[in-house]
Design an enzyme around this catalytic site. Sequence first.
Site, mmCIF file in Angstrom:
data_model
loop_
_atom_site.group_PDB
_atom_site.id
_atom_site.type_symbol
_atom_site.label_atom_id
_atom_site.label_comp_id
_atom_site.label_asym_id
_atom_site.label_seq_id
_atom_site.Cartn_x
_atom_site.Cartn_y
_atom_site.Cartn_z
ATOM 1 N N GLY A 16 0.557 -1.657 -0.033
ATOM 2 C CA GLY A 16 -0.535 -0.445 -0.085
ATOM 3 C C GLY A 16 0.617 1.232 0.166
ATOM 4 N N ASP B 85 -2.601 -5.361 -1.336
ATOM 5 C CA ASP B 85 -2.319 -6.857 -0.746
ATOM 6 C C ASP B 85 -3.149 -7.537 0.306
ATOM 7 O OD1 ASP B 85 -0.568 -5.493 -0.019
ATOM 8 O OD2 ASP B 85 1.446 -6.196 -0.229
ATOM 9 N N ASN C 239 -1.800 -2.178 11.416
ATOM 10 C CA ASN C 239 -0.270 -2.209 10.827
ATOM 11 C C ASN C 239 1.299 -2.857 12.017
ATOM 12 O OD1 ASN C 239 -0.922 -1.855 7.734
ATOM 13 N ND2 ASN C 239 -1.873 0.007 9.483
#
Length: 470
Positions: free
Chosen positions: A75, A219, A278
């Site tokens: 990203g 992804d 994340n």
Amino acid sequence: MKTVLAFDFGASTGRAIKAVFDGGSIRYEEIHRFENIPVTVDGHICHDVDMIFREIKSAIGKAGKIDSMAFDTWGVDYALLDKEGNILHAPFHYRDERTKCALDKAFAKISADEIYSETGNQIMNINTLFQLICDENIHKADKLLFMPDLFSYLLTGEKVCETTIASTSQMLNPLTKRWSEKVTDAFGISRTLFPKICQSATVNGSYKGISVVSVAGHDTQCAVAAMPCESENAAFLSCGTWSLIGCELDYPVMTAKSNALELSNEVGANGKINFLKNISGLWLIQETRRDLEKTDRKYSYNELELLARESESFRSFVDPDAPELSAHGNLPDKIRDYCRKTNQPVPETVGQVVRCIYESLALKYRLALDQISECTGKKFDVLHLMGGGTKDGFLCELASQSLGIPVIAGPVEATALGNIVLQLISLGEISSIEEGRRIIAENEKVKTFKCDHTPDWDKAFQRFCEILKK
């Protein structure tokens, strides 16, 4: 019968997977692989688009007759095009240090709270918004293309912006699935910079008679689309260079609490919200291995895992997301410095360093799921671990022990399978992501890790949380 080609590009490796769908099962094989090595341009770390595009052409040549192809990538990164459609500058790599002071620069114009309430993304200096305000080329740019859309454009000439990759940018509102005018206006970013938004599983052009599909460009969202999920209380972990851990929701959570806990809302391929965190992932192991090659000797990943297994447990921990651990170079020494500064036993051996990384990741997963539960009220009963991390049995075991729930590892090729399924949906071969998930569950091998959660893990978690506060 349909044949498709899935390009899955990570921050360190690029791959092409050819798949054949016979109406009931998906047979696939990797036909091409290359190292995605950044280059230095004008003193900045950048992506080598010319090299990647040559590898794309090589893979297409190897594939033979195919019906469609599609790209998924990491990203946040992007390319800027001029009015003639030329790339203005090699796309910057998110690890380039030009954004080190970007947040202070941004918050002088609009507060972090306002940005989060509009975009729902964890505030990270690597996000596209903060990269853009450090990009001198923005005033010369006609269009912005995120990386998967860039590769499609280089083949088709069509400029589009797929929703899932756009939702990593810190500029898309996950509720409206449109650009946040409040955010873009605050920085003088013209909305004409962005091409039309398209949904996942959309054919957006062709190359030599081959349909080029916008799948889930991010992804992570491809991996989640392939999750062989049965439980409504399932969490997911897309584990590769990065670890992205979270759950699917019907609506975004953009509260003061979720902002303070640094949780993100990203749009999934099925239109749901992936509410996630994340976390730095296997990059920590990869970088340690690279550094050891320079100073010690070359270790295989299996050797590193064995050394970690043989080392003492719960000796020392690091925050996997500590800023000082995010840059290339001398990672084992940086881990030792971190432990020294936090008054912990310093890991001296290779096994101790790697064990420290493994246990720290497993404990950070627990912290993240606790925070997600706190914001959603959901209690998770299983973790679906997908991607390259499924090959790491030690990490899967530790994650199950840390979380106290089963970890279902697989499929290994979740990202590629999600890409493939979304292509098949665009071609009318599969009706929905739900059907694709059923096909994957019936045909893919997964392994369940159900390890005992002992009181030692609770004590370690308390220590870990205390260390993070230092």
